[in-house]
Design a protein around this motif. Structure first.
Motif, PDB file in Angstrom:
ATOM      1  N   VAL A   1       0.875  -1.176   0.000  1.00  0.00           N
ATOM      2  CA  VAL A   1       0.000   0.000   0.000  1.00  0.00           C
ATOM      3  C   VAL A   1       0.912   1.226   0.000  1.00  0.00           C
ATOM      4  O   VAL A   1       2.062   1.167   0.452  1.00  0.00           O
ATOM      5  CB  VAL A   1      -0.953   0.034   1.209  1.00  0.00           C
ATOM      6  CG1 VAL A   1      -2.004  -1.060   1.093  1.00  0.00           C
ATOM      7  CG2 VAL A   1      -0.183  -0.103   2.522  1.00  0.00           C
ATOM      8  N   GLU A   2       0.383   2.335  -0.500  1.00  0.00           N
ATOM      9  CA  GLU A   2       1.172   3.560  -0.608  1.00  0.00           C
ATOM     10  C   GLU A   2       0.390   4.737  -0.061  1.00  0.00           C
ATOM     11  O   GLU A   2      -0.837   4.817  -0.229  1.00  0.00           O
ATOM     12  CB  GLU A   2       1.548   3.825  -2.069  1.00  0.00           C
ATOM     13  CG  GLU A   2       2.383   5.088  -2.272  1.00  0.00           C
ATOM     14  CD  GLU A   2       2.768   5.323  -3.724  1.00  0.00           C
ATOM     15  OE1 GLU A   2       3.232   6.426  -4.040  1.00  0.00           O
ATOM     16  OE2 GLU A   2       2.591   4.398  -4.542  1.00  0.00           O
ATOM     17  N   SER A   3       1.086   5.640   0.595  1.00  0.00           N
ATOM     18  CA  SER A   3       0.475   6.890   1.065  1.00  0.00           C
ATOM     19  C   SER A   3       1.209   8.063   0.450  1.00  0.00           C
ATOM     20  O   SER A   3       2.394   7.968   0.115  1.00  0.00           O
ATOM     21  CB  SER A   3       0.528   6.980   2.594  1.00  0.00           C
ATOM     22  OG  SER A   3       1.860   7.164   3.036  1.00  0.00           O
ATOM     23  N   ALA A   4       0.505   9.174   0.299  1.00  0.00           N
ATOM     24  CA  ALA A   4       1.098  10.396  -0.246  1.00  0.00           C
ATOM     25  C   ALA A   4       0.554  11.578   0.528  1.00  0.00           C
ATOM     26  O   ALA A   4      -0.669  11.766   0.611  1.00  0.00           O
ATOM     27  CB  ALA A   4       0.798  10.533  -1.732  1.00  0.00           C
TER      28      ALA A   4
ATOM     29  N   LEU B   1      -1.218   9.462   8.129  1.00  0.00           N
ATOM     30  CA  LEU B   1      -1.392   8.466   7.077  1.00  0.00           C
ATOM     31  C   LEU B   1      -0.938   7.088   7.551  1.00  0.00           C
ATOM     32  O   LEU B   1      -1.614   6.082   7.293  1.00  0.00           O
ATOM     33  CB  LEU B   1      -0.627   8.891   5.829  1.00  0.00           C
ATOM     34  CG  LEU B   1      -1.197  10.110   5.100  1.00  0.00           C
ATOM     35  CD1 LEU B   1      -0.189  10.688   4.118  1.00  0.00           C
ATOM     36  CD2 LEU B   1      -2.493   9.758   4.376  1.00  0.00           C
ATOM     37  N   ARG B   2       0.188   7.030   8.242  1.00  0.00           N
ATOM     38  CA  ARG B   2       0.640   5.753   8.794  1.00  0.00           C
ATOM     39  C   ARG B   2      -0.379   5.219   9.806  1.00  0.00           C
ATOM     40  O   ARG B   2      -0.656   4.012   9.847  1.00  0.00           O
ATOM     41  CB  ARG B   2       2.006   5.910   9.461  1.00  0.00           C
ATOM     42  CG  ARG B   2       3.167   6.036   8.480  1.00  0.00           C
ATOM     43  CD  ARG B   2       4.499   6.093   9.209  1.00  0.00           C
ATOM     44  NE  ARG B   2       5.632   6.142   8.301  1.00  0.00           N
ATOM     45  CZ  ARG B   2       6.759   5.451   8.442  1.00  0.00           C
ATOM     46  NH1 ARG B   2       6.900   4.650   9.491  1.00  0.00           N
ATOM     47  NH2 ARG B   2       7.742   5.552   7.562  1.00  0.00           N
ATOM     48  N   GLY B   3      -0.909   6.114  10.620  1.00  0.00           N
ATOM     49  CA  GLY B   3      -1.881   5.683  11.610  1.00  0.00           C
ATOM     50  C   GLY B   3      -3.136   5.110  10.975  1.00  0.00           C
ATOM     51  O   GLY B   3      -3.681   4.095  11.441  1.00  0.00           O
ATOM     52  N   THR B   4      -3.623   5.750   9.914  1.00  0.00           N
ATOM     53  CA  THR B   4      -4.810   5.252   9.216  1.00  0.00           C
ATOM     54  C   THR B   4      -4.558   3.870   8.633  1.00  0.00           C
ATOM     55  O   THR B   4      -5.374   2.938   8.785  1.00  0.00           O
ATOM     56  CB  THR B   4      -5.214   6.224   8.097  1.00  0.00           C
ATOM     57  OG1 THR B   4      -5.573   7.477   8.674  1.00  0.00           O
ATOM     58  CG2 THR B   4      -6.394   5.690   7.291  1.00  0.00           C
TER      59      THR B   4
END
Length: 356
Positions: free
Chosen positions: A44-47, A64-67
């Motif tokens: 998965v990727e976050s931005a 974002l990491r927490g979500t």
């Protein structure tokens, strides 16, 4: 500036890779920033959104990491920030059901089916694409130092590879990856892109995988040389250093350093092998030097910009902390020695999640 982070999903009990990435993202709540799928279903990727301060980057990365971590836990999974998957997997990774990804897999063969790699990509705004190309030229000598600061992938497929960033070695097998050449102009940059597309080494502009490139979506230079950072704090360090380097390059009147392509590749190999704790190839002198000294030179070069943005204190304190606890790769090896591969995965999941 903005930061993209790629993560792996593992089963909380077996610690093996999980293929629930797309399903996890479909169920994730709306958040400021983007959550995206990747080539394989175990990623998965976050931005982050566009940020202007170190504190803002850190806040968004933690959110974002927490979500993602909360969504993973709700499915019996854990989120880990590692450039490579540490455990041996009995089957190749499953691809995300996406027409573009299927096309890439059919074209690239075993390259697309090899162990997944996770990086940290940093976007920094530039005035225009011509300036962006000159920024790329000025950033090339610093790429090995940024890689050394980020090393976080010593283990892959159940073994210690002997490198601190196996991701960078594995990823460089793609024909459109690795350090970019030196460009005389934006036209020369576009000609190099055209050649990669014409040869089939890249199927589209999104597959221009150079360690630093122009973004086609945003008015930015995108640094792609780093392993995904173990913590949001370390990712923020990389982001503010990248912004400082870009800012210095934008305003530089000095000539572009005459660095050959083979010397840069050699320096990147050395950084992947030794990380920040060993020897680096000093591209300015052509000799080996402690990588810690090369990091100090990078900070000294960027001090005026770091002071301008109020980032110098953050950089100095974070580097001092890393000197005490070791790089991501060093911490992975310590966890491997203490608890084996499963203990390593547990440590990765614990440090990936933001501090409450």
């Amino acid at each position: 500036m903005g930061v993209e982070e790629e993560f792996l999903l593992v089963d909380a009990k077996t610690r093996q890779l999980s293929w629930q990435g797309p399903a996890l993202l479909r169920a994730a709540p709306d958040t400021e920033g983007d959550l995206q799928t990747e080539l394989t279903r175990c990623q998965v990727e976050s931005a982050t959104p566009v940020c202007t301060t170190a504190s803002e980057v850190l806040e968004k990365l933690r959110e974002l990491r927490g979500t993602l971590a909360a969504q993973a836990r709700s499915r019996g999974l854990r989120l880990i920030a590692s450039g490579t998957a540490p455990l041996h997997e009995s089957a190749p990774p499953q691809l995300t059901n996406n027409p573009r990804y299927r096309r890439i897999s059919e074209h690239a063969g075993a390259l697309a089916m090899s162990s997944p790699c996770c990086g940290c990509h940093i976007h920094v705004g530039v005035p225009d694409r011509e300036t962006g190309v000159q920024v790329i030229n000025h950033l090339r000598p610093w790429l090995p130092v940024l890689l050394a600061l980020s090393v976080n992938s010593p283990c892959s497929d159940g073994v210690d590879t002997g490198y601190q960033s196996w991701r960078s070695l594995s990823w460089s097998q793609w024909p459109s990856a690795g350090p970019p050449p030196r460009f005389t102009s934006h036209a020369a940059y576009e000609e190099a892109v055209r050649e990669l597309l014409a040869s089939g080494a890249a199927l589209d502009r999104g597959m221009i995988y150079w360690d630093v490139r122009l973004s086609d979506e945003w008015p930015t230079v995108e640094l792609r040389v780093c392993d995904v950072a173990p913590t949001a704090e370390e990712a923020t360090l990389l982001a503010v250093l990248a912004r400082a380097l870009v800012t210095r390059a934008v305003h530089s009147t000095a000539p572009v350093p005459p660095l050959s392509h083979h010397a840069l590749r050699a320096a990147l190999w050395r950084a992947a092998r030794d990380g920040v704790s060993g020897q680096g190839y000093d591209v300015h002198t052509g000799r080996l030097a402690p990588m810690s000294a090369l990091v100090e030179r990078l900070v000294e070069w960027t001090v005026p910009v770091l002071e301008q943005y109020g980032d110098l204190g953050y950089v100095e304190s974070t580097l001092q902390r890393l000197a005490r606890i070791g790089s991501g790769a060093a911490r992975q090896r310590a966890a491997l020695a203490d608890g084996g591969l499963k203990g390593l995965v547990d440590m990765l999941s614990e440090q990936t999640e933001p501090i409450a």
